[in-house]
Design an enzyme around this catalytic site. Structure first.
Site, PDB file in Angstrom:
ATOM      1  N   ARG A  78      -0.880   4.936  -0.848  1.00  0.00           N
ATOM      2  CA  ARG A  78      -1.867   5.778  -0.574  1.00  0.00           C
ATOM      3  C   ARG A  78      -2.415   5.666   0.534  1.00  0.00           C
ATOM      4  O   ARG A  78      -2.724   6.618   1.436  1.00  0.00           O
ATOM      5  CB  ARG A  78      -2.784   5.805  -1.619  1.00  0.00           C
ATOM      6  CG  ARG A  78      -4.020   6.912  -1.555  1.00  0.00           C
ATOM      7  CD  ARG A  78      -5.217   6.855  -2.526  1.00  0.00           C
ATOM      8  NE  ARG A  78      -4.598   6.292  -3.670  1.00  0.00           N
ATOM      9  CZ  ARG A  78      -4.560   7.164  -4.843  1.00  0.00           C
ATOM     10  NH1 ARG A  78      -4.897   8.300  -5.028  1.00  0.00           N
ATOM     11  NH2 ARG A  78      -4.217   6.472  -6.065  1.00  0.00           N
TER      12      ARG A  78
ATOM     13  N   PRO B 286       0.733  -1.286  -0.013  1.00  0.00           N
ATOM     14  CA  PRO B 286      -0.094   0.055  -0.097  1.00  0.00           C
ATOM     15  C   PRO B 286       0.990   1.243  -0.093  1.00  0.00           C
ATOM     16  O   PRO B 286       1.810   1.216   0.554  1.00  0.00           O
ATOM     17  CB  PRO B 286      -0.725  -0.273   1.253  1.00  0.00           C
ATOM     18  CG  PRO B 286       0.041  -0.826   2.242  1.00  0.00           C
ATOM     19  CD  PRO B 286       0.818  -1.852   1.242  1.00  0.00           C
TER      20      PRO B 286
ATOM     21  N   ARG C 256      -3.209  16.301  -9.008  1.00  0.00           N
ATOM     22  CA  ARG C 256      -4.193  15.314  -9.150  1.00  0.00           C
ATOM     23  C   ARG C 256      -5.610  15.953  -9.720  1.00  0.00           C
ATOM     24  O   ARG C 256      -6.110  15.489 -10.282  1.00  0.00           O
ATOM     25  CB  ARG C 256      -4.445  14.499  -7.887  1.00  0.00           C
ATOM     26  CG  ARG C 256      -3.199  14.021  -7.326  1.00  0.00           C
ATOM     27  CD  ARG C 256      -3.302  12.791  -6.297  1.00  0.00           C
ATOM     28  NE  ARG C 256      -4.114  11.842  -6.650  1.00  0.00           N
ATOM     29  CZ  ARG C 256      -5.371  11.671  -6.365  1.00  0.00           C
ATOM     30  NH1 ARG C 256      -6.150  12.419  -5.748  1.00  0.00           N
ATOM     31  NH2 ARG C 256      -6.022  10.475  -6.623  1.00  0.00           N
TER      32      ARG C 256
ATOM     33  N   CYS D 290      -0.148  29.824 -14.559  1.00  0.00           N
ATOM     34  CA  CYS D 290      -0.786  30.485 -15.677  1.00  0.00           C
ATOM     35  C   CYS D 290      -1.459  29.657 -16.601  1.00  0.00           C
ATOM     36  O   CYS D 290      -1.175  29.602 -17.771  1.00  0.00           O
ATOM     37  CB  CYS D 290       0.406  30.938 -16.632  1.00  0.00           C
ATOM     38  SG  CYS D 290       1.177  32.056 -15.566  1.00  0.00           S
TER      39      CYS D 290
HETATM   40  N1  LLP Z   1       2.364  -1.295  -6.278  1.00  0.00           N
HETATM   41  C1  LLP Z   1       2.426  -1.101  -7.619  1.00  0.00           C
HETATM   42  C2  LLP Z   1       3.039  -1.763  -8.435  1.00  0.00           C
HETATM   43  C3  LLP Z   1       1.817   0.237  -8.093  1.00  0.00           C
HETATM   44  O1  LLP Z   1       1.917   0.314  -9.226  1.00  0.00           O
HETATM   45  C4  LLP Z   1       1.403   1.165  -7.015  1.00  0.00           C
HETATM   46  C5  LLP Z   1       0.858   2.112  -7.634  1.00  0.00           C
HETATM   47  C6  LLP Z   1       1.124   0.555  -5.877  1.00  0.00           C
HETATM   48  C7  LLP Z   1       1.912  -0.554  -5.343  1.00  0.00           C
HETATM   49  C8  LLP Z   1       0.618   1.648  -4.830  1.00  0.00           C
HETATM   50  O2  LLP Z   1      -0.644   1.868  -5.056  1.00  0.00           O
HETATM   51  P1  LLP Z   1      -1.370   2.596  -3.855  1.00  0.00           P
HETATM   52  O3  LLP Z   1      -1.580   1.867  -3.042  1.00  0.00           O
HETATM   53  O4  LLP Z   1      -0.744   3.886  -3.544  1.00  0.00           O
HETATM   54  O5  LLP Z   1      -2.694   3.005  -4.533  1.00  0.00           O
HETATM   55  N2  LLP Z   1      -0.682   9.087  -9.277  1.00  0.00           N
HETATM   56  C9  LLP Z   1      -1.810   8.343  -9.155  1.00  0.00           C
HETATM   57  C10 LLP Z   1      -1.447   6.962  -8.543  1.00  0.00           C
HETATM   58  C11 LLP Z   1      -0.772   5.922  -9.498  1.00  0.00           C
HETATM   59  C12 LLP Z   1      -0.492   4.738  -8.704  1.00  0.00           C
HETATM   60  C13 LLP Z   1       0.699   4.074  -9.410  1.00  0.00           C
HETATM   61  N3  LLP Z   1       0.954   2.880  -8.882  1.00  0.00           N
HETATM   62  C14 LLP Z   1      -2.620   9.165  -8.147  1.00  0.00           C
HETATM   63  O6  LLP Z   1      -2.293  10.252  -7.527  1.00  0.00           O
HETATM   64  O7  LLP Z   1      -3.913   8.876  -8.010  1.00  0.00           O
END
Ligand code: LLP
Length: 422
Positions: free
Chosen positions: A283, A281, A320, A351
């Protein structure tokens, strides 16, 4: 109209009789005065509590996805709490190593790992490499032939499950740049190749279905699809990636890490999967731990149209809303529990018209120029995706706990903007 929902604030949030908000024992309006704005304020206790939850759920198999937010202090905190770290580039690997995290606790990801990134990973001895392509296997085989020690690897599989999330962060579907497709047979071929290759020790399979996923059923669906593939392999590990969603705005509720872990374990057990389950995890660990503080600079009421309220940051510290149309709440930490009758669009100082922080914000009626305005749940993919667009300097990051505030990433200076020019 309603005040900011309390569950969007970090764990140690306290609201004084007068409505002032403190986190980690520190008054937010005072922090803005002391450290300037924009400012990311992270509740260290909240971060630690989420890491502990992940370790309780996944044991040694819990890794933090560093892409959500990374600096040395964060890497150290995560390591102290017993989590490994998922690094998705040579840069994230560098920061984690510079923080003193043992390489064995790192998992290297990436759909296009360069030879240099792989060479460094093998040289320092990262714990796992998640293989994403045949070309990557070619590179590892060449490095091992040249003397590197064979790494322990997982093969990344795309299970063909469409998680209910934004299309840009969906990764588990068959049409994906990530991993090897299950349905096409590519995953089976990659596993066969890795099993036969003396250059790698295959220890498991990895799957990540997407990010900000709210429905636990999306994860259990992925487990069901994966089970037919992984059970016959009998490999010791299965990583189910990250992706657990968090609540950003009023009305949203997300499952806890504990709920997620329990559902995944149960689904795996029911599907006959005996491999050790790991997860990464990002986020869910860092998003809710932080808020961004801004200063209100202008308030423009356009007759019969809308009111634009501009703050001193914007798409450079939180892209975002622009990238995904993501929603946030806004509130005034001087009046945290006040009603918010005034509809405004909170915009940044960049801008372009798309530079929106909160498209449909509600704020107290007496909001004024000079006020400190906060957006909660900005601890993931805010600072980590920040830019210098318009040569706006990136904000400082402060960790607060037990009445102390420490700068873990200093604010960029104007001279920092010149440091790469030749
Ligand atoms: N593992 C892998 C292989 C991933 O690609 C990602 C996220 C995670 C774990 C972690 O995911 P999380 O638990 O954070 O959801 N910039 C985007 C999110 C891109 C996530 C990419 N990969 C946003 O701001 O929503």
């Amino acid at each position: 109209m309603t005040p900011l929902p309390r569950h969007l604030l970090p764990d140690t949030a306290e609201i004084s009789g007068g409505g002032r908000l403190s986190i980690g024992g520190r008054d937010l309006v005072e922090l803005a005065g002391e450290f300037g704005t924009p400012l990311f304020v992270y509740d260290e206790d909240h971060l630690r509590a989420r890491c502990r939850e992940a370790v309780a759920a996944f044991g040694d198999g819990a890794s933090y996805a560093a892409k959500a937010f990374l600096c040395r202090a964060m890497a150290r905190l995560v390591h102290e709490e017993g989590m490994g770290i998922d690094v998705a580039s040579g840069g994230e690997l560098h920061v984690a190593l510079a923080a003193g995290v043992p390489a064995a606790r790192l998992v290297l990801h990436g759909n296009n790992k360069s030879e240099a990134e792989l060479a460094r990973a093998l040289d320092v001895g990262v714990g796992r490499i998640v293989i994403d392509s045949d070309d990557e296997l070619d590179r590892i085989e060449a490095l091992v032939a040249a003397g590197a020690t064979p790494p322990q690897v997982l093969v990344r599989v795309t299970p063909g499950v469409e998680a209910h999330t934004h299309v840009y962060v969906m990764t588990g579907q068959a049409d994906s740049k990530f991993g090897f497709g299950l349905a096409s047979g590519a995953a089976a071929a990659a596993v066969a190749r890795a099993t036969a290759s003396p250059a790698v020790e295959l220890v498991g399979v990895h799957a990540h279905i997407g990010s900000n996923v709210f429905l636990l059923s999306s994860f259990t669906q992925a487990v069901d699809v994966l089970a037919d593939f992984v059970v016959p392999l009998g490999l010791p590990e299965l990583s189910l990636g990250g992706g657990l969603g968090v609540a950003y705005v009023e009305g949203e509720q997300a499952p806890s890490i504990t709920d997620w872990g329990a559902v995944l374990s149960k689904a795996c057990a029911e599907a006959g999967i005996t491999a050790r389950i790991s997860a990464e995890p990002g986020r869910a660990i860092s998003a809710g731990a932080a808020l961004t503080l801004y200063t209100v600079g202008t308030i423009k009421a356009l007759d019969g149209i809308r009111t634009y309220l501009a703050v001193d940051g914007g798409m450079s510290d939180n892209p975002r809303p622009v990238l995904y149309g993501s929603g946030y709440e806004a509130f005034l930490p001087r009046a945290t529990d006040a009603e918010r009758p005034r509809a405004v669009r909170v915009v940044g100082k960049h801008c372009e018209s798309g530079d929106v922080v909160v498209a449909d914000a509600r704020l107290p009626a007496d909001v004024a120029v000079g006020d400190v305005l906060a957006t909660p749940v900005t601890g993931a993919y805010g600072h980590s995706m920040a830019s210098n667009y318009n040569k706006v300097t990136r904000p400082a990051v402060v960790f607060v706990s037990g009445g102390d505030a420490r700068v873990v990433v200093r604010r960029e200076s104007l001279d920092d903007l010149l440091r790469l020019d030749s």
